[in-house]
Motif scaffolding. Structure first.
Motif, mmCIF file in Angstrom:
data_model
loop_
_atom_site.group_PDB
_atom_site.id
_atom_site.type_symbol
_atom_site.label_atom_id
_atom_site.label_comp_id
_atom_site.label_asym_id
_atom_site.label_seq_id
_atom_site.Cartn_x
_atom_site.Cartn_y
_atom_site.Cartn_z
ATOM 1 N N THR A 80 28.187 20.885 96.561
ATOM 2 C CA THR A 80 26.851 20.227 96.312
ATOM 3 C C THR A 80 25.761 20.961 97.088
ATOM 4 O O THR A 80 24.514 20.579 97.112
ATOM 5 C CB THR A 80 26.630 18.777 96.450
ATOM 6 N N GLY A 81 25.919 21.692 98.133
ATOM 7 C CA GLY A 81 25.282 22.471 98.884
ATOM 8 C C GLY A 81 23.921 22.829 98.273
ATOM 9 O O GLY A 81 22.783 22.579 98.629
ATOM 10 N N PRO A 82 23.791 23.687 97.399
ATOM 11 C CA PRO A 82 22.667 24.136 96.797
ATOM 12 C C PRO A 82 21.798 23.176 96.268
ATOM 13 O O PRO A 82 20.550 23.244 96.352
ATOM 14 C CB PRO A 82 23.179 25.069 95.395
ATOM 15 N N GLN A 83 22.329 22.104 95.657
ATOM 16 C CA GLN A 83 21.397 21.046 95.169
ATOM 17 C C GLN A 83 20.751 20.238 96.296
ATOM 18 O O GLN A 83 19.608 19.963 96.239
ATOM 19 C CB GLN A 83 22.116 19.984 94.610
ATOM 20 N N LEU A 84 21.555 20.066 97.486
ATOM 21 C CA LEU A 84 20.937 19.616 98.852
ATOM 22 C C LEU A 84 19.906 20.338 99.138
ATOM 23 O O LEU A 84 18.779 19.773 99.756
ATOM 24 C CB LEU A 84 22.045 19.382 99.759
ATOM 25 N N VAL A 85 20.122 21.772 99.139
ATOM 26 C CA VAL A 85 18.796 22.505 99.587
ATOM 27 C C VAL A 85 17.760 22.379 98.769
ATOM 28 O O VAL A 85 16.592 22.534 99.230
ATOM 29 C CB VAL A 85 19.271 24.205 99.666
ATOM 30 N N ALA A 86 17.864 22.477 97.584
ATOM 31 C CA ALA A 86 16.759 22.302 96.762
ATOM 32 C C ALA A 86 15.848 20.895 97.006
ATOM 33 O O ALA A 86 14.722 20.967 96.847
ATOM 34 C CB ALA A 86 17.239 22.294 94.950
ATOM 35 N N TRP A 87 16.736 19.893 96.994
ATOM 36 C CA TRP A 87 15.977 18.699 97.207
ATOM 37 C C TRP A 87 15.246 18.662 98.726
ATOM 38 O O TRP A 87 14.118 18.195 98.728
ATOM 39 C CB TRP A 87 17.191 17.560 97.371
ATOM 40 N N SER A 88 15.802 19.249 99.641
ATOM 41 C CA SER A 88 15.370 19.355 100.933
ATOM 42 C C SER A 88 14.064 20.269 100.744
ATOM 43 O O SER A 88 13.090 19.852 101.454
ATOM 44 C CB SER A 88 16.190 19.983 101.791
ATOM 45 N N ASN A 89 13.876 21.476 99.949
ATOM 46 C CA ASN A 89 12.934 22.148 100.005
ATOM 47 C C ASN A 89 11.945 21.205 99.516
ATOM 48 O O ASN A 89 10.715 21.691 99.694
ATOM 49 C CB ASN A 89 13.488 23.395 99.167
ATOM 50 N N ASP A 90 12.102 20.439 98.517
ATOM 51 C CA ASP A 90 10.838 19.795 97.722
ATOM 52 C C ASP A 90 10.284 18.908 98.680
ATOM 53 O O ASP A 90 9.160 18.382 98.715
ATOM 54 C CB ASP A 90 11.503 18.991 96.577
ATOM 55 N N MET A 91 11.208 18.251 99.632
ATOM 56 C CA MET A 91 10.687 17.119 100.528
ATOM 57 C C MET A 91 9.962 17.818 101.782
ATOM 58 O O MET A 91 8.933 17.129 102.033
ATOM 59 C CB MET A 91 11.912 16.491 100.961
ATOM 60 N N VAL A 92 10.205 18.803 102.067
ATOM 61 C CA VAL A 92 9.675 19.211 103.291
ATOM 62 C C VAL A 92 8.151 20.007 102.882
ATOM 63 O O VAL A 92 7.294 20.340 103.743
ATOM 64 C CB VAL A 92 10.451 20.438 104.053
ATOM 65 N N ARG A 93 7.964 20.195 101.502
ATOM 66 C CA ARG A 93 6.718 20.549 101.320
ATOM 67 C C ARG A 93 5.505 19.568 101.583
ATOM 68 O O ARG A 93 4.255 19.786 101.326
ATOM 69 C CB ARG A 93 6.780 20.792 99.673
ATOM 70 N N MET A 94 5.977 18.320 101.591
ATOM 71 C CA MET A 94 5.322 17.242 102.094
ATOM 72 C C MET A 94 4.688 17.463 103.521
ATOM 73 O O MET A 94 3.468 16.759 103.901
ATOM 74 C CB MET A 94 5.911 15.821 102.166
ATOM 75 N N TYR A 95 5.095 18.480 104.004
ATOM 76 C CA TYR A 95 4.613 18.750 105.618
ATOM 77 C C TYR A 95 3.659 19.724 105.499
ATOM 78 O O TYR A 95 3.235 20.194 106.469
ATOM 79 C CB TYR A 95 5.671 18.722 106.516
ATOM 80 N N MET A 96 3.259 20.526 104.551
ATOM 81 C CA MET A 96 2.588 21.437 104.275
ATOM 82 C C MET A 96 1.093 21.090 104.546
ATOM 83 O O MET A 96 0.776 19.923 104.206
ATOM 84 C CB MET A 96 2.713 22.301 103.049
ATOM 85 N N HIS A 97 0.138 21.886 104.690
ATOM 86 C CA HIS A 97 -1.348 21.438 104.614
ATOM 87 C C HIS A 97 -1.760 21.178 103.221
ATOM 88 O O HIS A 97 -1.864 21.914 102.437
ATOM 89 C CB HIS A 97 -2.144 22.553 105.135
ATOM 90 N N GLN A 98 -2.138 19.869 102.943
ATOM 91 C CA GLN A 98 -2.930 19.527 101.605
ATOM 92 C C GLN A 98 -1.696 19.779 100.357
ATOM 93 O O GLN A 98 -2.098 20.491 99.758
ATOM 94 C CB GLN A 98 -3.993 20.124 101.347
ATOM 95 N N PRO A 99 -0.729 19.139 100.483
ATOM 96 C CA PRO A 99 0.334 19.264 99.285
ATOM 97 C C PRO A 99 -0.375 18.763 98.043
ATOM 98 O O PRO A 99 -1.244 17.796 98.101
ATOM 99 C CB PRO A 99 1.293 18.403 99.756
ATOM 100 N N THR A 100 -0.131 19.455 96.786
ATOM 101 C CA THR A 100 -0.559 18.926 95.676
ATOM 102 C C THR A 100 -0.173 17.723 95.072
ATOM 103 O O THR A 100 1.025 17.503 95.590
ATOM 104 C CB THR A 100 -0.766 20.279 94.417
ATOM 105 N N ARG A 101 -0.586 17.221 94.189
ATOM 106 C CA ARG A 101 -0.289 15.979 93.248
ATOM 107 C C ARG A 101 1.216 16.310 92.851
ATOM 108 O O ARG A 101 2.174 15.573 92.886
ATOM 109 C CB ARG A 101 -1.051 15.370 92.252
ATOM 110 N N GLN A 102 1.442 17.667 92.299
ATOM 111 C CA GLN A 102 2.535 18.144 91.757
ATOM 112 C C GLN A 102 3.679 18.065 92.776
ATOM 113 O O GLN A 102 4.920 17.639 92.511
ATOM 114 C CB GLN A 102 2.491 19.298 90.993
ATOM 115 N N ASP A 103 3.228 18.575 93.956
ATOM 116 C CA ASP A 103 4.463 18.772 95.146
ATOM 117 C C ASP A 103 4.889 17.359 95.363
ATOM 118 O O ASP A 103 5.864 17.278 95.821
ATOM 119 C CB ASP A 103 3.514 19.397 96.387
#
Length: 415
Positions: free
Chosen positions: A173-196
């Motif tokens: 399940t590692g690849p799926q965990l990585v994909a979820w993680s990548n989506d979640m950490v985008r919340m820490y970027m500057h001004q994430p979009t509504r889609q993010d």
């Protein structure tokens, strides 16, 4: 030091305007950091709306100062709700609320104590053969191709597999965990979009459901994995709540690979850019450890961490931070402070002034630091032993997510 053309500086107010998505800054933040050190080691970053610290001493001291902390005044939910309507982030916020990363003592102490034993150096050292075996297996799979994206084929699978096995969830399940993680950490970027935001929320829900499913299995069939430990451990007679269990498991799975993936890619890029035989940096365990430590300093995987001010603090003469403010700690800048490091922009394994703050400091010092160091030492030593003529096939580029500093791909070739 000449001011970078994309940076606007008000020397009277100590204010900086610098879009963190500026392509030149994303690819080379160290030019701006050099300017900060020379002109404004403390400055107000207008794009973020808070004061930032760039010097090594200020960052290191603030990490350890209990007048600053991760927990938001009023708690996580009160703070985020004050920013506006967030029903579309219900699942993301629920997953973040119980994270030990967002808490202070006594809650932080209780949660951290439950998982700390699995990450101490003597326990982690037992995983070295597993990391080496994974590295060999992955190289076996792509060696004949002559070229590969190392981020996808090597840097990501090793830490993702090891942390999944430690947690007791299926390694596949590692690849799926990585994909979820990548989506979640985008919340820490500057001004994430509504889609993010909506994608982060969907991934947080899926991740949380995944943890609950496997936690239910562990309750019926406990093992010696971290998920079983979190379920059964008691501290002062208390068990984790369901939300704390989910938040803690997500944090450990995310933190167990996210930064290590970035740092492994950054490290390979750095070492290849030195030229010559890369094996010279990993001939002995001591050389491997020193080389990895310098990689952590030279091009860190995390460049900003924030803190909240709990008490009035005079950070410099005439400059006072007040309760309720948020501040940014610039780790990448601190690691290249010329007042603390000789020739800071040079890669020098074994340097006498090695004292990077890449894993933080104080009570929030990264719990997975021993594991990340071991994984990198083992993986990089195997990589350069097996492929000593490794070279860059394309110019690598960093992803546009300031805070997290890592490559979108690292295409290499050999033979």
């Amino acid at each position: 030091m000449k001011k970078p053309h994309y940076l606007h500086f008000d020397s009277h107010e100590l204010k900086i305007r610098l879009d963190p998505h500026e392509p030149e800054f994303v690819q080379n933040p160290y030019e701006a950091y050099t300017f900060f050190h020379a002109h404004c080691p403390i400055f107000f970053w207008e794009d973020y709306g808070f004061w930032c610290l760039a010097s090594y001493n200020d960052v290191n001291r603030t990490f350890r100062d209990r007048r600053f902390g991760r927990q938001r005044p009023g708690g996580y939910m009160a703070s985020v709700q004050a920013r506006g309507e967030r029903s579309h982030l219900e699942h993301f916020d629920r997953a973040e609320t119980g994270s030990m990363l967002e808490l202070e003592p006594p809650e932080h102490t209780r949660l951290r104590t439950l998982v700390n034993r699995a990450f101490v150096a003597r326990q982690v050292e037992k995983l070295r053969p597993r990391a080496e075996a994974l590295a060999h297996r992955l190289i076996d799979g792509f060696e004949a191709k002559g070229s590969v994206d190392l981020i996808e084929a090597f840097a990501t699978p090793i830490p993702a597999t090891i942390i999944a096995e430690m947690m007791g969830v299926p390694a596949e399940t590692g690849p799926q965990l990585v994909a979820w993680s990548n989506d979640m950490v985008r919340m820490y970027m500057h001004q994430p979009t509504r889609q993010d935001e909506e994608q982060a929320n969907a991934s947080a829900k899926a991740f949380s459901d995944f943890i609950r499913f496997h936690a239910d299995e562990r309750r019926s069939n406990p093992g010696d994995d971290l998920l079983s430990v979190l379920i059964s451990a008691r501290e002062n007679g208390e068990k984790l709540t369901e939300d704390e269990l989910v938040s803690s498991a997500i944090l450990l799975l995310n933190a167990g690979h996210e930064a290590t993936v970035h740092q492994t890619g950054n490290a390979v890029r750095t070492i290849l850019q030195q030229g010559g035989d890369p094996r010279r940096f990993f001939e002995t365990p001591e050389q491997a450890a020193a080389s990895v430590e310098e990689c952590l300093r030279f091009d860190a995987p995390l460049h900003m961490f924030t803190r909240h001010v709990y008490e009035e603090v005079e950070i410099a003469p005439g400059m006072t931070f007040r309760p309720g403010q948020q501040i940014g700690l610039l780790l990448g800048a601190a690691n290249t402070d010329p007042s603390e490091f000789v020739n800071p922009l040079a890669f020098q394994p074994g340097r006498a002034d090695q004292k990077n703050v890449t894993f933080g400091a104080g009570i929030h010092f990264c719990i997975g630091a021993p594991l990340a160091r071991l994984e990198m030492q083992a993986a990089l030593a195997v990589l350069f032993q097996r492929l000593p003529d490794l070279r860059l096939a394309k110019t690598p580029h960093y992803r546009d997510i300031f805070h997290f500093h890592g490559l979108d791909e690292l295409v290499v070739e050999w033979g």
